[in-house]
Design an enzyme around this catalytic site. Structure first.
Site, PDB file in Angstrom:
ATOM      1  N   GLU A 101     -11.621  -6.383   8.950  1.00 28.40           N
ATOM      2  CA  GLU A 101     -10.220  -6.281   8.530  1.00 28.40           C
ATOM      3  C   GLU A 101     -10.020  -6.807   7.113  1.00 28.40           C
ATOM      4  O   GLU A 101      -9.348  -6.200   6.307  1.00 28.40           O
ATOM      5  CB  GLU A 101      -9.346  -7.056   9.514  1.00 28.40           C
ATOM      6  CG  GLU A 101      -7.848  -6.966   9.265  1.00 28.40           C
ATOM      7  CD  GLU A 101      -7.250  -5.671   9.757  1.00 28.40           C
ATOM      8  OE1 GLU A 101      -6.047  -5.468   9.557  1.00 28.40           O
ATOM      9  OE2 GLU A 101      -7.977  -4.854  10.344  1.00 28.40           O
ATOM     10  N   THR A 106       2.326   8.035   6.037  1.00 24.81           N
ATOM     11  CA  THR A 106       1.342   6.957   6.110  1.00 24.81           C
ATOM     12  C   THR A 106       0.837   6.727   7.524  1.00 24.81           C
ATOM     13  O   THR A 106      -0.157   6.041   7.714  1.00 24.81           O
ATOM     14  CB  THR A 106       1.941   5.659   5.543  1.00 24.81           C
ATOM     15  OG1 THR A 106       0.898   4.703   5.318  1.00 24.81           O
ATOM     16  CG2 THR A 106       2.977   5.071   6.494  1.00 24.81           C
ATOM     17  N   ASP A 133       0.780  -1.231   0.000  1.00 22.62           N
ATOM     18  CA  ASP A 133       0.000   0.000   0.000  1.00 22.62           C
ATOM     19  C   ASP A 133       0.810   1.278   0.000  1.00 22.62           C
ATOM     20  O   ASP A 133       0.728   2.108  -0.915  1.00 22.62           O
ATOM     21  CB  ASP A 133      -0.970  -0.005   1.182  1.00 22.62           C
ATOM     22  CG  ASP A 133      -0.312  -0.471   2.487  1.00 22.62           C
ATOM     23  OD1 ASP A 133       0.907  -0.699   2.502  1.00 22.62           O
ATOM     24  OD2 ASP A 133      -1.024  -0.588   3.501  1.00 22.62           O
ATOM     25  N   GLU A 192      -7.710   3.803   7.957  1.00 22.87           N
ATOM     26  CA  GLU A 192      -7.643   4.033   6.512  1.00 22.87           C
ATOM     27  C   GLU A 192      -8.966   4.504   5.910  1.00 22.87           C
ATOM     28  O   GLU A 192      -8.976   5.326   4.976  1.00 22.87           O
ATOM     29  CB  GLU A 192      -7.166   2.764   5.806  1.00 22.87           C
ATOM     30  CG  GLU A 192      -5.698   2.459   5.982  1.00 22.87           C
ATOM     31  CD  GLU A 192      -5.385   1.868   7.346  1.00 22.87           C
ATOM     32  OE1 GLU A 192      -4.199   1.837   7.729  1.00 22.87           O
ATOM     33  OE2 GLU A 192      -6.332   1.433   8.040  1.00 22.87           O
TER      34      GLU A 192
END
EC number: 3.2.1.-
Length: 971
Positions: free
Chosen positions: A664, A964, A547, A878
């Protein structure tokens, strides 16, 4: 007499007074040598004039130390022999060093390669922290940390001697001229990222502030719980009130939360936590290795962001940058490899760190997610070595793309970063001697970019440690010195050989660097760049493991002010590849317009053998924010529309779960194309059960078999006439046996089937063949088992006679039990209609529809979902991250409403008495708590919720870029 009598008492009193006096001055066995001040364990912050000031160690019963007196250089231990500080007296302790240098303090050249950090004049004097390696004969003054660390909050395991990290010699140093510097020049005028918000109405403002206050209250609760129960530890266990240290024990939650506290206006809490950072000892951890990725994004990124948001050099917490650099100096050892690719699980202890080592198999996310933190550190300190380290990684990724990946623009999840082509080495070694001589005689190629070259008067030459088995002679004395140092570092005891040891005498015994697994690797290899770790099976996606590498391409471009165009190309190529190869539209109910990125697997030819996994993972939810930022930054308007669909996909996943929180990891049923489709239950069932055809075939075969059994039973009862000597029931049994012969039964292991035949009985031909008889009359009772050789010959004739007499009383109907799986049918019931229980000896196979219904009942799958492999939620950020980006980029207030629904559901499911906890199952309306609170709960999740309801000027996307871990760096 009286004097003599009391003399012993007087002597004892004198001795006691003397002992008390000495105890007050310091212990005898740790008294400093006369005239030599013991090096302090930890110094205090340097004054403004950057003069290095020694600081006394933690309080001990010793005499006050003279702060102006420093230990003599020749009394310091050298780096070639690691020092275990707990085993040494105070006057022999090795000082921990992160110094600042004046020009007259720079290290003098020695015969050993020195640290190649930029000179002090490249560093702003407010925070210059060059760290030269103290040479034994260099005459340098000992240098110390500006901010002295205390012992780690985590004690060493029982029985372990506490050894601290010491700066090792570089085995693959870079010449100063080859260090890649930060791009210079005027920064480009970047497009405006954030929506131009107008004047906010009073009702809208009141609603927003009320929501923000509730987020802040939850933030304060979580921080208070951590402070009370887990202070200076990595994580709070929010149910039990205990703590965990899954990282390095360097107070991960504290460091990770610093900038969040400042942004939320908790300045007192920030000040207290920032001062506690001074006590973190980055030279020791209870872990054997440092996880580089997590340490970089959480600790290094957290310290840099806290420095930036609190005012930088003009603020009152400028020491945070010094602590960031102290940590960075420990991490820089990961790049000291032949090809400068990092070791991502760094064994930091001197015994390992002092030896040469090389990279190995790495995840692409771990490799590519170091650029922002080290770039920002280079910008703040002026030390280009930090940028050099990560720019070589970027160049290696570009080189891999030029050579080609199976999906151009994307990277496989796992890469080989060792820089050694073992296959080529094996092929070369298998050549004939003549071929080897021809290869050796050929002109050598230059080392690939990323390998450190040694420069002498004639120009660059290969690093000697890479060329040990390729060349037997060295024209350069510098090469010879590097070779001897590599041999010494690889020695089992860490000691250098005598100076007169020749290269010829040692070249055969030289071991290579330590591989990533800690084992010795051979030096000899054919250099190569980054390559996939497998050339057979590869997977591509944007979830966990890949990612943040893609996320950092546009953000690094923004951080560098557009001065480095290669990051734009990397982003645009990856974005185009994601849209072409990974995107899919889920089949769902309602009026949702959403998309997700899939995971695809290939065996080498993706145009023919691509296997998609239609996954919906929380970690991939960042991609909506990435496409929104990249779309604005590079003028890709269609990407912004795609970003909305990607972000909405995760909002949909939240709302579909009973707990209203996204799991998840899960799978969904896709539409046939990227066009929006209606929900089709039949198609959904087929994705839930890919074995539909097989199950239907099993049911069909079973039904045909049962029909055949019914016909056989009817024929036996109604139409069959028994032959001479055989009862009607025996005939019926034979017929049943014949019918069932299609489904042979196998005895269970260790069991046998026994059949005792009456002497003189006549059997049908088919049954005689089955029992192995050649005549119609059995002269003696025979025991037949599943094994033809298993004959019971030990029975007496008397016993056989008794058995035969007993069997005769049972009647002829006993013959119907020739096989265990054939049920007997009593004669009195022979004329009644047969039921399924009379002949059904197997369970009916499960049909496709039945199987799906059982799966849905068991797994509680919402419509559209086919698998929820991990139903937990560990407080991940996220999804709300992309929602926040969409609100700041589009200005649409509906994103605030979506985020608020997510926040309320999250708090309701995760709240504990002291903070918030991860949960086990979002498929339950009242999920169980896992007693875990990751540091990113405060650092990211709550930060994004708080920013969603803050004024747009707070951490504006035109003034800040977030790593991030949601740590903002100033543009």
């Amino acid at each position: 007499m009286l004097r003599r009598r009391y003399r012993p008492f007087v002597v004892c009193a004198v001795v006691i007074v003397f002992l008390l006096y000495r105890a007050g001055q310091g212990s005898w066995d740790r008294q400093p040598s006369p005239g030599v001040r013991p090096p302090p364990l930890a110094p205090k912050p340097a004054p403004v004039d950057d003069q290095v000031q020694p600081v006394p160690p933690p309080p001990q019963p010793q005499q006050p130390l003279d702060n102006k007196k420093k230990p003599k250089p020749d009394e310091r231990p050298t780096q070639s022999t690691p020092v275990q500080q707990e085993d040494r007296d105070d006057d022999e302790r090795l000082p921990i060093q992160v110094p600042t240098l004046k020009d007259d303090q720079k290290a003098k050249p020695t015969s050993q390669p020195t640290s190649l950090a930029p000179e002090a004049d490249e560093i702003p004097q407010d925070h210059a922290t060059k760290i030269p390696r103290p040479g034994k004969n260099s005459g340098e003054e000992p240098l110390r940390w500006k901010n002295p660390p205390k012992d780690s909050t985590i004690d060493a395991p029982a029985g372990e001697k506490k050894v601290h990290w010491t700066r090792p010699d570089e085995h693959f140093p870079l010449p100063k001229a080859s260090i890649i510097t930060l791009p210079t020049g005027t920064p480009k005028t970047l497009p405006k990222i954030q929506y131009n918000f107008g004047t906010e109405s009073e009702p809208a403002r009141a609603k927003r502030l009320a929501r923000q206050a509730k987020v802040k209250a939850e933030l304060e609760r979580s921080w208070s719980g951590y402070k009370k129960h887990a202070w200076m530890h990595d994580e709070l266990s929010p149910v039990s009130g205990k703590y965990r240290d899954p990282f390095c024990g360097w107070a991960a939650t504290l460091v990770d939360s610093l900038d969040t506290l400042w942004i939320a206006g908790l300045k007192d809490e920030f000040d207290e936590a920032a001062k506690a950072v001074k006590d973190i000892d980055f030279t020791y951890t209870h872990r054997q290795e440092i996880p580089v990725f997590e340490t970089t994004i959480r600790y290094l990124g957290g310290l840099i962001a806290a420095y930036d948001v609190s005012g930088g050099a003009e603020g009152s917490h400028a020491f945070l940058l010094d602590k960031a650099q102290e940590l960075a100096e420990v991490l820089m050892g990961i790049f000291d490899t032949p090809n400068r690719m990092p070791v991502l699980y760094y064994q930091w202890r001197p015994k390992y760190a002092s030896q040469p080592h090389m990279a190995g198999r790495v995840g692409v996310a771990e490799l590519g997610t170091l650029s922002m933190e080290f770039t920002r550190l280079a910008q703040l300190t002026g030390q280009h070595k930090y940028y050099d380290a990560i720019d070589r990684i970027t160049n290696a990724l570009i080189d891999l793309q030029k050579r080609g990946t199976l999906i151009p623009g994307l990277f496989p999840e796992s890469l080989d970063a060792s820089g050694c082509n073992r296959s080529a080495t094996a092929l070369r070694d298998s050549m004939s001697q003549a071929a080897k001589d021809q290869v050796d005689a050929a002109q050598r190629l230059d080392e690939p970019q990323g390998y450190g070259a040694v420069h002498d008067e004639s120009g660059p030459t290969l690093n000697s440690v890479l060329d040990i088995n390729r060349s037997r002679q060295r024209a350069s004395s510098a090469d010879d010195k590097l070779h001897r140092r590599a041999v010494a570092a690889a020695g089992p005891d860490g000691r250098k050989p005598p100076a007169d040891v020749s290269r010829a005498a040692t070249s055969k015994s030289v071991n290579g660097p330590l591989a990533a697994n800690g084992e010795k690797a051979p030096w000899d290899c054919v250099p190569q760049g980054l390559v996939p770790s497998s050339h057979v099976y590869q997977n591509y996606h944007v979830g966990g493991g890949q990612d943040s590498t893609y996320e950092y391409f546009p953000k690094e471009y923004q951080l560098l002010g557009g001065r480095e165009s290669k990051y734009r190309k990397l982003y645009e190529d990856s974005a185009d590849a994601i849209k072409e190869w990974l995107l899919f539209r889920p089949m769902l109910t309602g009026d949702w317009d959403v998309m997700f990125p899939a995971k695809v697997n290939t065996l080498g030819n993706p145009s023919k053998d691509l296997t998609p996994e239609y996954e919906v993972t929380h970690l991939s939810c960042f991609v909506g924010g990435m496409f929104g930022l990249g779309g604005k930054l590079f003028g890709r308007d269609k990407d912004i529309e795609l970003a909305k669909m990607l972000a909405d996909g995760c909002v949909w996943a939240y709302q579909m779960m009973p707990a209203k929180i996204m799991p998840e990891y899960s799978h969904v049923a896709p539409c046939p194309s990227l066009e929006k489709c209606e929900f089709n239950e039949t198609r959904w069932y087929e994705y839930l059960d890919p074995s539909k055809e097989w199950r239907d075939e099993q049911v069909r075969a079973w039904e045909e078999e049962q029909a055949e059994l019914k016909r056989s039973q009817k024929k036996v009862v109604n139409s069959r006439e028994p032959f001479d000597g055989e009862s009607e029931s025996s005939s019926s049994a034979e017929s049943s046996s014949s019918a069932l012969n299609k489904r042979a039964t196998v005895p269970a292991q260790g069991q046998t089937k026994q059949l005792t035949l009456e002497e003189g009985s006549k059997l049908p031909e088919s049954l005689r063949k089955k029992l192995g008889q050649t005549s119609g009359t059995a002269k003696e009772p025979t025991k037949v088992t599943g094994d033809e050789d298993d004959i019971d010959s030990g029975r007496s004739q008397d016993q056989d006679a008794k058995d035969n007499e007993k069997d005769a009383t049972k009647g002829a109907t006993q013959d119907s039990k020739l096989l265990d799986n054939i049920p007997s049918i009593p004669e009195q019931q022979a004329d009644r209609p047969r039921t399924q229980a009379d002949y059904d000896t197997s369970e009916r196979p499960t049909s496709h529809e039945e199987w799906v219904q059982r799966k849905l009942e068991r797994d509680k799958l919402p419509k559209g979902f086919t698998l929820i492999r991990s139903p937990s939620y560990i407080l991940r950020p996220e999804a709300i991250e992309s929602v926040w980006y969409m609100y700041r980029i589009t200005g649409d207030p509906t994103w605030m409403d979506k985020g608020w629904a997510m926040f309320e559901a999250t708090v309701r499911a995760t709240r504990t008495a002291m903070a918030n906890s991860a949960i086990t199952d979002v498929l339950a309306k009242e999920p169980a708590l896992k007693d875990e609170m990751e540091s990113f709960w405060i650092a990211e999740t709550l930060k994004y919720y708080y920013l969603l309801f803050s004024e747009p000027s707070v951490i504006s996307l035109d003034e800040w870029v977030l790593n991030t871990e949601a740590h903002p760096f100033k543009l």
